[in-house]
Design a protein around this motif. Structure first.
Motif, PDB file in Angstrom:
ATOM      1  N   GLU A 162       0.840  -1.189   0.000  1.00  0.00           N
ATOM      2  CA  GLU A 162       0.000   0.000   0.000  1.00  0.00           C
ATOM      3  C   GLU A 162       0.883   1.248   0.000  1.00  0.00           C
ATOM      4  O   GLU A 162       2.020   1.228   0.455  1.00  0.00           O
ATOM      5  CB  GLU A 162      -0.915   0.019   1.226  1.00  0.00           C
ATOM      6  CG  GLU A 162      -1.923  -1.113   1.265  1.00  0.00           C
ATOM      7  CD  GLU A 162      -2.775  -1.079   2.519  1.00  0.00           C
ATOM      8  OE1 GLU A 162      -3.861  -1.651   2.508  1.00  0.00           O
ATOM      9  OE2 GLU A 162      -2.320  -0.469   3.510  1.00  0.00           O
ATOM     10  N   TRP A 163       0.295   2.323  -0.500  1.00  0.00           N
ATOM     11  CA  TRP A 163       0.965   3.622  -0.520  1.00  0.00           C
ATOM     12  C   TRP A 163       0.157   4.595   0.313  1.00  0.00           C
ATOM     13  O   TRP A 163      -1.047   4.799   0.063  1.00  0.00           O
ATOM     14  CB  TRP A 163       1.081   4.156  -1.946  1.00  0.00           C
ATOM     15  CG  TRP A 163       2.100   3.438  -2.756  1.00  0.00           C
ATOM     16  CD1 TRP A 163       3.422   3.730  -2.876  1.00  0.00           C
ATOM     17  CD2 TRP A 163       1.891   2.273  -3.573  1.00  0.00           C
ATOM     18  NE1 TRP A 163       4.060   2.841  -3.701  1.00  0.00           N
ATOM     19  CE2 TRP A 163       3.142   1.935  -4.145  1.00  0.00           C
ATOM     20  CE3 TRP A 163       0.780   1.481  -3.865  1.00  0.00           C
ATOM     21  CZ2 TRP A 163       3.297   0.850  -4.999  1.00  0.00           C
ATOM     22  CZ3 TRP A 163       0.942   0.403  -4.704  1.00  0.00           C
ATOM     23  CH2 TRP A 163       2.180   0.097  -5.261  1.00  0.00           C
ATOM     24  N   PRO A 164       0.762   5.227   1.310  1.00  0.00           N
ATOM     25  CA  PRO A 164       0.044   6.258   2.067  1.00  0.00           C
ATOM     26  C   PRO A 164      -0.148   7.510   1.200  1.00  0.00           C
ATOM     27  O   PRO A 164       0.818   8.160   0.808  1.00  0.00           O
ATOM     28  CB  PRO A 164       0.966   6.537   3.258  1.00  0.00           C
ATOM     29  CG  PRO A 164       1.934   5.399   3.299  1.00  0.00           C
ATOM     30  CD  PRO A 164       2.085   4.926   1.893  1.00  0.00           C
ATOM     31  N   ILE A 165      -1.381   7.801   0.888  1.00  0.00           N
ATOM     32  CA  ILE A 165      -1.718   9.014   0.149  1.00  0.00           C
ATOM     33  C   ILE A 165      -2.082  10.081   1.167  1.00  0.00           C
ATOM     34  O   ILE A 165      -3.102   9.988   1.848  1.00  0.00           O
ATOM     35  CB  ILE A 165      -2.875   8.761  -0.840  1.00  0.00           C
ATOM     36  CG1 ILE A 165      -2.481   7.661  -1.834  1.00  0.00           C
ATOM     37  CG2 ILE A 165      -3.253  10.046  -1.563  1.00  0.00           C
ATOM     38  CD1 ILE A 165      -3.598   7.278  -2.787  1.00  0.00           C
ATOM     39  N   ILE A 166      -1.232  11.079   1.300  1.00  0.00           N
ATOM     40  CA  ILE A 166      -1.394  12.108   2.321  1.00  0.00           C
ATOM     41  C   ILE A 166      -2.252  13.228   1.741  1.00  0.00           C
ATOM     42  O   ILE A 166      -1.885  13.845   0.729  1.00  0.00           O
ATOM     43  CB  ILE A 166      -0.026  12.633   2.778  1.00  0.00           C
ATOM     44  CG1 ILE A 166       0.836  11.458   3.285  1.00  0.00           C
ATOM     45  CG2 ILE A 166      -0.173  13.685   3.850  1.00  0.00           C
ATOM     46  CD1 ILE A 166       2.232  11.840   3.665  1.00  0.00           C
ATOM     47  N   VAL A 167      -3.390  13.465   2.377  1.00  0.00           N
ATOM     48  CA  VAL A 167      -4.368  14.439   1.899  1.00  0.00           C
ATOM     49  C   VAL A 167      -4.364  15.637   2.843  1.00  0.00           C
ATOM     50  O   VAL A 167      -4.437  15.483   4.065  1.00  0.00           O
ATOM     51  CB  VAL A 167      -5.781  13.812   1.817  1.00  0.00           C
ATOM     52  CG1 VAL A 167      -6.778  14.821   1.279  1.00  0.00           C
ATOM     53  CG2 VAL A 167      -5.748  12.564   0.935  1.00  0.00           C
ATOM     54  N   LEU A 168      -4.275  16.824   2.271  1.00  0.00           N
ATOM     55  CA  LEU A 168      -4.274  18.073   3.037  1.00  0.00           C
ATOM     56  C   LEU A 168      -5.591  18.798   2.817  1.00  0.00           C
ATOM     57  O   LEU A 168      -6.038  18.965   1.676  1.00  0.00           O
ATOM     58  CB  LEU A 168      -3.108  18.968   2.603  1.00  0.00           C
ATOM     59  CG  LEU A 168      -3.055  20.365   3.221  1.00  0.00           C
ATOM     60  CD1 LEU A 168      -2.757  20.281   4.717  1.00  0.00           C
ATOM     61  CD2 LEU A 168      -2.024  21.229   2.510  1.00  0.00           C
ATOM     62  N   ARG A 169      -6.198  19.226   3.922  1.00  0.00           N
ATOM     63  CA  ARG A 169      -7.414  20.023   3.838  1.00  0.00           C
ATOM     64  C   ARG A 169      -7.089  21.490   4.089  1.00  0.00           C
ATOM     65  O   ARG A 169      -6.050  21.837   4.637  1.00  0.00           O
ATOM     66  CB  ARG A 169      -8.453  19.518   4.845  1.00  0.00           C
ATOM     67  CG  ARG A 169      -8.957  18.116   4.525  1.00  0.00           C
ATOM     68  CD  ARG A 169     -10.107  17.722   5.399  1.00  0.00           C
ATOM     69  NE  ARG A 169     -10.557  16.355   5.114  1.00  0.00           N
ATOM     70  CZ  ARG A 169     -11.544  15.748   5.768  1.00  0.00           C
ATOM     71  NH1 ARG A 169     -12.167  16.369   6.763  1.00  0.00           N
ATOM     72  NH2 ARG A 169     -11.901  14.522   5.434  1.00  0.00           N
ATOM     73  N   GLU A 170      -8.028  22.326   3.700  1.00  0.00           N
ATOM     74  CA  GLU A 170      -7.782  23.762   3.772  1.00  0.00           C
ATOM     75  C   GLU A 170      -7.598  24.254   5.200  1.00  0.00           C
ATOM     76  O   GLU A 170      -6.863  25.211   5.452  1.00  0.00           O
ATOM     77  CB  GLU A 170      -8.936  24.507   3.099  1.00  0.00           C
ATOM     78  CG  GLU A 170      -8.696  25.994   2.942  1.00  0.00           C
ATOM     79  CD  GLU A 170      -9.841  26.680   2.230  1.00  0.00           C
ATOM     80  OE1 GLU A 170      -9.692  27.861   1.884  1.00  0.00           O
ATOM     81  OE2 GLU A 170     -10.887  26.037   2.031  1.00  0.00           O
ATOM     82  N   ASN A 171      -8.240  23.601   6.171  1.00  0.00           N
ATOM     83  CA  ASN A 171      -8.114  24.030   7.564  1.00  0.00           C
ATOM     84  C   ASN A 171      -6.840  23.518   8.223  1.00  0.00           C
ATOM     85  O   ASN A 171      -6.646  23.709   9.423  1.00  0.00           O
ATOM     86  CB  ASN A 171      -9.335  23.573   8.360  1.00  0.00           C
ATOM     87  CG  ASN A 171      -9.530  22.059   8.296  1.00  0.00           C
ATOM     88  OD1 ASN A 171      -8.677  21.346   7.779  1.00  0.00           O
ATOM     89  ND2 ASN A 171     -10.660  21.580   8.791  1.00  0.00           N
ATOM     90  N   GLY A 172      -5.959  22.862   7.486  1.00  0.00           N
ATOM     91  CA  GLY A 172      -4.695  22.387   8.024  1.00  0.00           C
ATOM     92  C   GLY A 172      -4.708  20.948   8.487  1.00  0.00           C
ATOM     93  O   GLY A 172      -3.646  20.420   8.826  1.00  0.00           O
ATOM     94  N   ASN A 173      -5.852  20.293   8.538  1.00  0.00           N
ATOM     95  CA  ASN A 173      -5.909  18.891   8.938  1.00  0.00           C
ATOM     96  C   ASN A 173      -5.328  18.012   7.834  1.00  0.00           C
ATOM     97  O   ASN A 173      -5.518  18.267   6.641  1.00  0.00           O
ATOM     98  CB  ASN A 173      -7.349  18.471   9.228  1.00  0.00           C
ATOM     99  CG  ASN A 173      -7.875  19.108  10.502  1.00  0.00           C
ATOM    100  OD1 ASN A 173      -7.094  19.526  11.365  1.00  0.00           O
ATOM    101  ND2 ASN A 173      -9.183  19.217  10.628  1.00  0.00           N
ATOM    102  N   ILE A 174      -4.658  16.967   8.262  1.00  0.00           N
ATOM    103  CA  ILE A 174      -4.002  16.052   7.336  1.00  0.00           C
ATOM    104  C   ILE A 174      -4.560  14.654   7.561  1.00  0.00           C
ATOM    105  O   ILE A 174      -4.657  14.184   8.701  1.00  0.00           O
ATOM    106  CB  ILE A 174      -2.472  16.069   7.527  1.00  0.00           C
ATOM    107  CG1 ILE A 174      -1.923  17.466   7.220  1.00  0.00           C
ATOM    108  CG2 ILE A 174      -1.800  15.038   6.635  1.00  0.00           C
ATOM    109  CD1 ILE A 174      -0.434  17.590   7.441  1.00  0.00           C
ATOM    110  N   TYR A 175      -4.919  14.004   6.464  1.00  0.00           N
ATOM    111  CA  TYR A 175      -5.453  12.639   6.502  1.00  0.00           C
ATOM    112  C   TYR A 175      -4.544  11.745   5.656  1.00  0.00           C
ATOM    113  O   TYR A 175      -3.811  12.217   4.785  1.00  0.00           O
ATOM    114  CB  TYR A 175      -6.882  12.595   5.960  1.00  0.00           C
ATOM    115  CG  TYR A 175      -7.893  13.252   6.868  1.00  0.00           C
ATOM    116  CD1 TYR A 175      -8.762  12.472   7.642  1.00  0.00           C
ATOM    117  CD2 TYR A 175      -7.993  14.631   6.959  1.00  0.00           C
ATOM    118  CE1 TYR A 175      -9.688  13.069   8.474  1.00  0.00           C
ATOM    119  CE2 TYR A 175      -8.915  15.233   7.798  1.00  0.00           C
ATOM    120  CZ  TYR A 175      -9.765  14.445   8.555  1.00  0.00           C
ATOM    121  OH  TYR A 175     -10.683  15.027   9.394  1.00  0.00           O
TER     122      TYR A 175
END
Length: 735
Positions: free
Chosen positions: A268-281
């Motif tokens: 698996e590859w961790p796909i790091i998602v950034l949201r506008e409020n600074g939270n990271i998933y």
């Protein structure tokens, strides 16, 4: 006129960029990326004719852009949207043409010929292309594209990940939609908002604005990731120790699992998602994952009141060990953090969308430093409003310590200094000091396109990195092209200095040094560089020349330039001039001393040359005398040996017999030589006779002919007799 010093490749003078300049898009007030480079091919999107222009820049740099023509790659399908991004796949076989309202994938034709051009240099080529989900964009007028990236580990180089404003990542394999992954709540309209056209998720900052792909990991159940080391979020050392243990265990596990073919399908590859409020998933997904695991929001340490930015706009993953994250905000703030595996999975709160399943977080983020970029020239007025704009990040694939940030106000180059020390610490088997991780990064303002507080900007419409030789190319909103050369790796300069210092330390130190040598011992060039080192970075200024600034803005720019020139240049140059004068005087003193020493050495060299000449003549005389004496000694030894009284009589008789036979052999040899000469003479006369006989035939009388034959027969008989005698003698002598 364009400045030649800011265009090392002379791209402004080429017909390709003249065409690009004439067909620039109407909307040029925000940053785009209409340029792309893959290996030796440079691509540029022509907004007027809706085609992709390509040129072999490396060949053109050698032979000239006049000799190497550009090619027009025409998509087979039209685009109903404005192209704002040109992104090539990892292997360079496909190119994605993307805008806010659509994506088109263009298949590049094959290259052949002596210059390696497409279809041997054909001027216009129609390329196969296909639009991705055009009906989806037409049926959803509020849907926009946020980001797209080619999967770096696609086996067919055709997997494209597209992030949309509905918080979904759509995975395409060529023109086929493979998966739709949800990365956030579904946007819903709300009538209670002041602006009912904006979805609720957008107002709450829950929209995903960017994503990037981290290095692959094995699933949790397949990797031996349990470690006895505990994480203490209060100290960076404990976090890195845990990461080191995890990375070593993972490397050993992956090395063992490579023997199992089934395990490669579960990576698996961790796909790091950034949201506008600074939270990271983090979205844990493979290429064939139908239901990936969404984790987040990740815990960010150390804690901050502003949650590390409420206007986050971009994220970048640098594949170090552990991976380094770069989080960018619209106000020019950059956060450098480490992407670490947590000891225990962290439960997160429920999302707004009940259908979205959030798994416990297996990762944490530790921020090491924050860098603040200058977006435009700094203002003296503290009350002036700071300029904000989206930041776009791009990795430097040659130097992993460096990345670039381009935006409406120009281009920055940022060097992360702690990556090399982090790599050394993680790979080390013993505990070492990690204090070098606190070394601040370097941010260099390379190109500045905003010099005043007005709304006029000269946004970057294209930015690419060139390799071998290394350089950057920028296309600005004014149509100007800036091409600059770059140092491949700044560490080379640092390593050179370290090697020089180690060499100096290893050399034996002289106990007695003159005062002049002590004054000249440090490197004068390094000393001058340290004196000329400025506190601020002066970028290349490039503004849109179509609009003229007012006199007040020109005066402010001139005042600021004069102040920078006075404080950062003239003052330092005065100090350098005094230092150079002092250095010149010292060098003159040493020059005079060296001239006296050279004169003494010249005299000594003449004396040595004369002495060497005399010794060479004496050597030749002695060598000749020695050779004469050696020959005399050899002759005396031979005579003494032949006259020894103990010599047997048989040896003397044998020597006499050999001498007699030698004399007879010489006599017979002389006779044979005379006979050969006679035969050769006769053969010559015969050949001459035959030549004359061809011209004129003579008839001898019968009597004369008979006498001649008898004479020849007698001569032949004599010759045969002599030959037999010689052979008989040779048989007796055993020759």
């Amino acid at each position: 006129m364009f400045n030649a010093r800011t265009d090392t490749l002379k791209l402004n003078q080429t017909a390709m960029f003249a065409k690009i300049r004439a067909g620039l898009p109407v909307e040029r007030q925000h940053t785009q990326n209409l340029l792309e480079c893959k290996d030796d091919m440079l691509y540029a999107w022509d907004s007027e004719e809706c085609c992709l222009l390509a040129v072999n820049w490396r060949l053109a740099a050698l032979e000239g852009f006049e000799a190497v023509k550009y090619q027009n790659l025409i998509p087979s399908v039209p685009q109903s949207f404005q192209v704002e991004r040109v992104v090539a796949s990892s292997e360079g076989s496909l190119i994605a043409l993307a805008g806010a309202r659509g994506v088109t994938v263009l298949e590049l034709p094959r290259r052949w010929g002596k210059d390696g051009l497409f279809m041997e240099g054909k001027e216009k080529i129609t390329c196969r292309a296909f639009n991705l989900d055009s009906l989806l964009f037409s049926n959803n007028p509020h849907l926009e594209l946020r980001q797209l990236r080619w999967h770096p580990f696609s086996p067919t180089d055709s997997h494209l990940l597209v992030l949309l404003s509905d918080n979904t990542i759509r995975v395409y394999d060529n023109s086929t939609l493979r998966h739709v992954w949800k990365v956030g709540p579904v946007p819903m309209k709300s009538d209670n908002n002041l602006n009912s056209s904006l979805p609720t998720a957008l107002l709450l900052g829950e929209f995903a604005v960017d994503f990037d792909i981290a290095p692959a990991v094995a699933p949790k159940e397949d990797a031996v990731l349990n470690s006895s080391t505990t994480i203490n979020n209060n100290t960076t050392k404990d976090v890195l120790n845990h990461s080191r243990n995890l990375s070593k265990a993972f490397n050993e596990t992956v090395a063992g699992n490579q023997k199992n073919a089934q395990n490669s399908e579960r990576i698996e590859w961790p796909i790091i998602v950034l949201r506008e409020n600074g939270n990271i998933y983090v979205l844990m997904a493979g290429l064939d994952s139908h239901k990936p695991r969404l984790q987040g929001p990740l815990t960010i340490t150390p804690q901050s009141n502003d949650n590390y930015g409420l206007e986050s706009c971009a994220i970048l993953v640098i594949p170090s060990l552990p991976p380094t994250l770069v989080i960018a905000e619209a106000n020019g703030t950059l956060h450098h953090a480490l992407f670490l595996e947590a000891e225990e999975a962290d439960e997160s709160f429920n999302e707004v969308d009940a259908s979205l399943i959030i798994h416990p977080s297996e990762y944490t983020i530790h921020v090491l430093e924050t860098v603040l970029l200058e977006l435009g020239l700094p203002k003296d007025d503290p009350k002036s409003k700071t300029y904000n704009c989206p930041i776009h990040l791009k990795r430097d694939y040659i130097n992993e310590m460096r990345y670039f940030a381009y935006h409406n106000a120009g281009l920055h180059a940022i060097t992360i200094n702690f990556i090399s020390e982090l790599q050394r610490f993680v790979e080390s088997d013993v505990d070492s000091d990690i204090s070098p991780l606190s070394i601040a990064s370097n941010a260099e303002y390379i190109v500045c396109t905003k010099i005043d507080a007005s709304e006029r900007i000269n946004a970057v419409l294209g930015f690419v990195l060139l390799q071998m030789p290394s350089g950057v190319v920028l296309l600005l909103g004014s149509g100007e092209v800036i091409s600059l050369k770059l140092i491949i790796d700044p560490k080379i300069l640092v390593e050179t200095v370290k090697i020089k210092e180690e060499t100096d330390k290893s050399l034996p130190k002289l106990e007695a040094k003159s005062e002049l040598d002590r004054m000249l011992e440090p490197s004068f060039v390094d000393h001058i560089k340290s004196m000329l080192k400025r506190d601020v970075t002066q970028p290349i200024l490039s503004v849109d020349k179509t609009s003229t600034p007012n006199p007040q803005e020109c005066y402010e720019l001139l005042t600021q330039a004069i102040e920078v020139l006075r404080t950062q240049y003239l003052k330092r140059h005065e100090l350098v001039r005094a230092e150079i004068t002092k250095r010149v005087n010292t060098i003159k003193l040493r020059k005079e001393q060296q001239e006296h020493e050279i004169a003494d050495l010249e005299k000594e060299r003449e004396n040595i040359r004369e002495t060497a000449h005399r010794l060479a003549e004496r050597f030749e005389e002695i060598s000749d005398q020695q050779e004469i004496i050696t020959k005399k000694c050899q002759h005396l030894v031979r005579q003494a040996h032949t006259r020894l009284p103990t010599n047997p009589i048989a040896d003397k008789e044998f020597a006499q017999e050999v001498e007699r036979i030698n004399k007879e052999t010489k006599a017979l040899t002389n006779s044979m030589q005379k006979a050969r000469d006679t035969i050769n003479k006769q053969t010559y006369h015969i050949s001459k006779y035959n030549q004359t006989a061809k011209k004129k035939t003579f008839h001898l009388p019968e009597r004369q002919e008979k006498n001649i034959k008898e004479i020849l027969m007698q001569i032949a008989a004599e010759v045969d007799s002599q030959i037999r005698d010689v052979k008989h003698i040779n048989q007796q002598l055993g020759v």
